[in-house]
Design a protein around this motif. Structure first.
Motif, PDB file in Angstrom:
ATOM      1  N   GLY A 296      -1.535   0.454  71.620  1.00 19.02           N
ATOM      2  CA  GLY A 296      -1.252   0.912  70.278  1.00 19.02           C
ATOM      3  C   GLY A 296      -2.393   0.582  69.327  1.00 19.02           C
ATOM      4  N   SER A 297      -2.633   1.481  68.384  1.00 16.46           N
ATOM      5  CA  SER A 297      -3.674   1.264  67.380  1.00 16.46           C
ATOM      6  C   SER A 297      -3.131   1.637  66.015  1.00 16.46           C
ATOM      7  CB  SER A 297      -4.908   2.139  67.678  1.00 16.46           C
ATOM      8  OG  SER A 297      -5.422   1.905  68.951  1.00 16.46           O
ATOM      9  N   TRP A 298      -3.591   0.913  65.019  1.00 12.98           N
ATOM     10  CA  TRP A 298      -3.230   1.213  63.638  1.00 12.98           C
ATOM     11  C   TRP A 298      -4.488   1.513  62.833  1.00 12.98           C
ATOM     12  CZ3 TRP A 298       1.706   1.522  61.737  1.00 12.98           C
ATOM     13  CH2 TRP A 298       2.732   0.961  62.499  1.00 12.98           C
ATOM     14  N   GLY A 299      -4.349   2.395  61.872  1.00 12.15           N
ATOM     15  CA  GLY A 299      -5.427   2.631  60.935  1.00 12.15           C
ATOM     16  C   GLY A 299      -5.381   1.610  59.819  1.00 12.15           C
ATOM     17  N   GLN A 300      -6.361   1.704  58.920  1.00 12.96           N
ATOM     18  CA  GLN A 300      -6.461   0.757  57.812  1.00 12.96           C
ATOM     19  C   GLN A 300      -5.461   1.070  56.698  1.00 12.96           C
ATOM     20  OE1 GLN A 300      -8.395  -1.895  57.656  1.00 12.96           O
ATOM     21  NE2 GLN A 300      -9.798  -1.593  59.344  1.00 12.96           N
ATOM     22  N   GLY A 301      -4.983   2.278  56.672  1.00 15.04           N
ATOM     23  CA  GLY A 301      -4.024   2.674  55.642  1.00 15.04           C
ATOM     24  C   GLY A 301      -4.677   3.400  54.483  1.00 15.04           C
ATOM     25  N   THR A 302      -3.893   4.240  53.844  1.00 15.36           N
ATOM     26  CA  THR A 302      -4.348   4.925  52.635  1.00 15.36           C
ATOM     27  C   THR A 302      -3.239   4.796  51.593  1.00 15.36           C
ATOM     28  OG1 THR A 302      -5.227   7.020  51.750  1.00 15.36           O
ATOM     29  CG2 THR A 302      -3.483   7.214  53.405  1.00 15.36           C
ATOM     30  N   GLN A 303      -3.623   4.424  50.391  1.00 16.39           N
ATOM     31  CA  GLN A 303      -2.639   4.093  49.372  1.00 16.39           C
ATOM     32  C   GLN A 303      -2.234   5.314  48.556  1.00 16.39           C
ATOM     33  OE1 GLN A 303      -3.450   0.483  47.416  1.00 16.39           O
ATOM     34  NE2 GLN A 303      -1.616   0.561  46.142  1.00 16.39           N
ATOM     35  N   VAL A 304      -0.947   5.428  48.344  1.00 14.18           N
ATOM     36  CA  VAL A 304      -0.396   6.484  47.497  1.00 14.18           C
ATOM     37  C   VAL A 304       0.265   5.825  46.294  1.00 14.18           C
ATOM     38  CG1 VAL A 304       1.305   8.312  47.328  1.00 14.18           C
ATOM     39  CG2 VAL A 304      -0.057   8.069  49.411  1.00 14.18           C
ATOM     40  N   THR A 305      -0.194   6.202  45.114  1.00 13.30           N
ATOM     41  CA  THR A 305       0.342   5.654  43.861  1.00 13.30           C
ATOM     42  C   THR A 305       0.906   6.801  43.044  1.00 13.30           C
ATOM     43  OG1 THR A 305      -1.362   3.937  43.912  1.00 13.30           O
ATOM     44  CG2 THR A 305      -0.186   4.256  41.840  1.00 13.30           C
TER      45      THR A 305
END
Length: 117
Positions: A105-114
């Motif tokens: 399994g791998s995860w990305g760093q994420g992208t923020q939604v405001t």
């Protein structure tokens, strides 16, 4: 191993739309599943939507309701998450996850939604 890079997050007015992208690289030949999760401050990470890469079958989590659409570009090994009519409760960091046929399994760093009202 598969590496993931999310993009497309940002500041959006309530009622607006966003299209998030997650590009996979590395050992993409062994991809089995890709999915979107989100995590709001102080809350647990929750499943939003996913796609079985081998079959194209798409599934949605309870939080996705009717405003979320997952799609993919096979040639670019990228998945997208279209979110319409954004609501304050959609504010979170959106993460992409990939699983290989070797159960890695791998995860990305994420992208923020405001969301702004």
């Amino acid at each position: 191993q598969v590496q993931l890079a999310e993009s497309g997050g940002g500041l959006v007015q309530s009622g607006g739309s966003l299209r998030l992208s997650c590009a996979a690289s590395g050992s993409t030949f062994s991809l089995y599943d890709m999915a979107w999760y989100r995590q709001a401050p102080g809350k647990e990470r929750e499943f939003v939507a996913g796609i079985r890469w081998t079959t194209g079958n798409i599934r949605y989590g309870y939080s996705a309701k009717d405003r979320f659409t997952l799609s993919r570009d096979v040639a670019e090994t990228t998945i997208f998450l279209q979110i319409n009519n954004l609501q304050p409760e959609d504010a979170a960091t959106y993460y992409c996850k990939a699983e290989t046929r070797c159960y890695e399994g791998s995860w990305g760093q994420g992208t923020q939604v405001t969301i702004s009202s």
